[in-house]
Design a protein around this motif. Structure first.
Motif, PDB file in Angstrom:
ATOM      1  N   ARG A 114      62.910  38.990  69.354  1.00 15.66           N
ATOM      2  CA  ARG A 114      61.655  38.289  69.068  1.00 15.66           C
ATOM      3  C   ARG A 114      60.501  38.790  69.920  1.00 15.66           C
ATOM      4  NH1 ARG A 114      60.196  34.150  72.488  1.00 15.66           N
ATOM      5  NH2 ARG A 114      61.689  33.687  74.128  1.00 15.66           N
ATOM      6  N   LYS A 115      60.802  39.373  71.067  1.00 19.41           N
ATOM      7  CA  LYS A 115      59.749  39.884  71.945  1.00 19.41           C
ATOM      8  C   LYS A 115      59.110  41.151  71.387  1.00 19.41           C
ATOM      9  CE  LYS A 115      61.868  37.902  76.020  1.00 19.41           C
ATOM     10  NZ  LYS A 115      62.637  38.163  77.226  1.00 19.41           N
ATOM     11  N   LYS A 116      59.748  41.762  70.420  1.00 21.64           N
ATOM     12  CA  LYS A 116      59.220  42.985  69.812  1.00 21.64           C
ATOM     13  C   LYS A 116      58.307  42.687  68.621  1.00 21.64           C
ATOM     14  CE  LYS A 116      62.016  45.812  72.184  1.00 21.64           C
ATOM     15  NZ  LYS A 116      61.593  46.879  73.025  1.00 21.64           N
ATOM     16  N   ILE A 117      58.140  41.411  68.294  1.00 23.79           N
ATOM     17  CA  ILE A 117      57.344  41.016  67.129  1.00 23.79           C
ATOM     18  C   ILE A 117      55.995  40.476  67.591  1.00 23.79           C
ATOM     19  CG2 ILE A 117      57.237  39.491  65.123  1.00 23.79           C
ATOM     20  CD1 ILE A 117      60.327  39.440  65.195  1.00 23.79           C
ATOM     21  N   ALA A 118      54.927  41.013  67.008  1.00 23.25           N
ATOM     22  CA  ALA A 118      53.572  40.555  67.334  1.00 23.25           C
ATOM     23  C   ALA A 118      52.828  40.271  66.031  1.00 23.25           C
ATOM     24  CB  ALA A 118      52.833  41.609  68.139  1.00 23.25           C
ATOM     25  N   PHE A 119      51.881  39.357  66.097  1.00 24.50           N
ATOM     26  CA  PHE A 119      51.103  38.993  64.916  1.00 24.50           C
ATOM     27  C   PHE A 119      49.677  39.484  65.053  1.00 24.50           C
ATOM     28  CE2 PHE A 119      54.317  35.599  65.273  1.00 24.50           C
ATOM     29  CZ  PHE A 119      54.942  35.766  64.059  1.00 24.50           C
ATOM     30  N   LYS A 120      49.055  39.720  63.914  1.00 21.63           N
ATOM     31  CA  LYS A 120      47.629  40.045  63.896  1.00 21.63           C
ATOM     32  C   LYS A 120      46.892  38.719  63.731  1.00 21.63           C
ATOM     33  CE  LYS A 120      48.173  44.622  61.958  1.00 21.63           C
ATOM     34  NZ  LYS A 120      47.890  45.521  60.846  1.00 21.63           N
ATOM     35  N   GLY A 121      46.629  38.056  64.822  1.00 22.31           N
ATOM     36  CA  GLY A 121      45.995  36.739  64.778  1.00 22.31           C
ATOM     37  C   GLY A 121      47.041  35.641  64.677  1.00 22.31           C
ATOM     38  N   ASP A 122      46.583  34.397  64.715  1.00 19.41           N
ATOM     39  CA  ASP A 122      47.488  33.256  64.618  1.00 19.41           C
ATOM     40  C   ASP A 122      47.896  33.025  63.172  1.00 19.41           C
ATOM     41  OD1 ASP A 122      47.377  32.779  67.319  1.00 19.41           O
ATOM     42  OD2 ASP A 122      45.710  31.365  67.162  1.00 19.41           O
ATOM     43  N   VAL A 123      49.120  32.568  62.993  1.00 21.66           N
ATOM     44  CA  VAL A 123      49.623  32.258  61.658  1.00 21.66           C
ATOM     45  C   VAL A 123      49.676  30.743  61.553  1.00 21.66           C
ATOM     46  CG1 VAL A 123      51.500  32.591  60.026  1.00 21.66           C
ATOM     47  CG2 VAL A 123      50.965  34.381  61.679  1.00 21.66           C
ATOM     48  N   LYS A 124      48.563  30.162  61.106  1.00 21.93           N
ATOM     49  CA  LYS A 124      48.467  28.709  61.057  1.00 21.93           C
ATOM     50  C   LYS A 124      48.120  28.182  59.670  1.00 21.93           C
ATOM     51  CE  LYS A 124      47.402  27.990  65.863  1.00 21.93           C
ATOM     52  NZ  LYS A 124      46.681  27.215  66.829  1.00 21.93           N
ATOM     53  N   ASP A 125      48.216  29.042  58.652  1.00 19.56           N
ATOM     54  CA  ASP A 125      47.961  28.565  57.300  1.00 19.56           C
ATOM     55  C   ASP A 125      48.929  29.232  56.331  1.00 19.56           C
ATOM     56  OD1 ASP A 125      46.800  31.019  57.696  1.00 19.56           O
ATOM     57  OD2 ASP A 125      45.032  30.622  56.487  1.00 19.56           O
ATOM     58  N   ALA A 126      49.106  28.590  55.192  1.00 14.55           N
ATOM     59  CA  ALA A 126      50.013  29.114  54.176  1.00 14.55           C
ATOM     60  C   ALA A 126      49.404  30.364  53.549  1.00 14.55           C
ATOM     61  CB  ALA A 126      50.270  28.050  53.115  1.00 14.55           C
ATOM     62  N   GLY A 127      50.266  31.236  53.048  1.00 13.88           N
ATOM     63  CA  GLY A 127      49.799  32.456  52.407  1.00 13.88           C
ATOM     64  C   GLY A 127      50.457  33.682  53.004  1.00 13.88           C
ATOM     65  N   GLU A 128      49.894  34.851  52.681  1.00 13.16           N
ATOM     66  CA  GLU A 128      50.463  36.110  53.154  1.00 13.16           C
ATOM     67  C   GLU A 128      49.916  36.476  54.525  1.00 13.16           C
ATOM     68  OE1 GLU A 128      50.347  39.388  50.504  1.00 13.16           O
ATOM     69  OE2 GLU A 128      51.280  38.287  48.874  1.00 13.16           O
ATOM     70  N   HIS A 129      50.808  37.006  55.363  1.00 11.50           N
ATOM     71  CA  HIS A 129      50.449  37.425  56.715  1.00 11.50           C
ATOM     72  C   HIS A 129      51.197  38.707  57.049  1.00 11.50           C
ATOM     73  CE1 HIS A 129      48.374  33.660  57.605  1.00 11.50           C
ATOM     74  NE2 HIS A 129      49.359  33.067  56.960  1.00 11.50           N
ATOM     75  N   THR A 130      50.804  39.329  58.156  1.00 12.19           N
ATOM     76  CA  THR A 130      51.428  40.572  58.586  1.00 12.19           C
ATOM     77  C   THR A 130      51.863  40.453  60.043  1.00 12.19           C
ATOM     78  OG1 THR A 130      49.964  41.792  57.110  1.00 12.19           O
ATOM     79  CG2 THR A 130      51.101  43.059  58.778  1.00 12.19           C
ATOM     80  N   ALA A 131      53.059  40.957  60.316  1.00  8.17           N
ATOM     81  CA  ALA A 131      53.563  41.023  61.691  1.00  8.17           C
ATOM     82  C   ALA A 131      53.828  42.489  62.018  1.00  8.17           C
ATOM     83  CB  ALA A 131      54.841  40.216  61.834  1.00  8.17           C
TER      84      ALA A 131
END
Length: 147
Positions: free
Chosen positions: A111-128
């Motif tokens: 899990r320490k190798k995973i980073a997000f582009k911004g906070d993931v606080k809403d439903a929909g598509e996101h990228t990690a």
């Protein structure tokens, strides 16, 4: 001050890298905690020899990382979360949830190798962004859906 890193440190370098740091950071943080050693002539020679011996292992690790990145690139993950009326989720999606979802698909990622582009606080598509190896990074697209 030059130090040789004994392990990967985010934002600074990878294991066995020779890096330039401020004296206080090296003497008061990195060296006492065992994250680095002083870059003396003899230490540089030892590290060079260790790198030669570890080259074969590193190549295998890189091949494994490339294989894992190919598996991840083709995935479509769905993360279930409690969603309010406005589409915002309660809390946020964390790297632990992504790691668990990948583990269910048979892919083990720390899990320490995973980073997000911004906070993931809403439903929909996101990228990690997943850092599998110092030369292998992969983007994972995932969808947050309502429970």
């Amino acid at each position: 001050m030059e130090v040789i890193l004994k392990e990967d440190i985010k934002g600074l370098g990878y294991k066995n890298d020779l890096v330039q740091v401020k004296a206080g950071y090296g003497n008061n943080f990195l060296i006492p905690r065992g994250y680095a050693i002083n870059a003396t002539v003899s230490a540089k020679k030892v590290v060079a020899e260790n790198i030669k011996q570890a080259a074969h292992k590193a190549e295998k690790l890189k091949k494994d990382a490339v294989a894992t990145s190919e598996k991840i690139a083709g995935l479509a993950l769905e993360i279930a979360a409690k969603v309010g009326d406005t589409g915002k989720i309660f809390g946020a999606v964390t790297s632990l949830q992504i790691s668990d979802a990948l583990a269910k698909k048979g892919i083990s990622v720390d899990r320490k190798k995973i980073a997000f582009k911004g906070d993931v606080k809403d439903a929909g598509e996101h990228t990690a962004l997943i850092d599998l190896h110092k030369e292998v990074k992969v983007e994972l697209k995932f969808t947050v859906v309502a429970e």
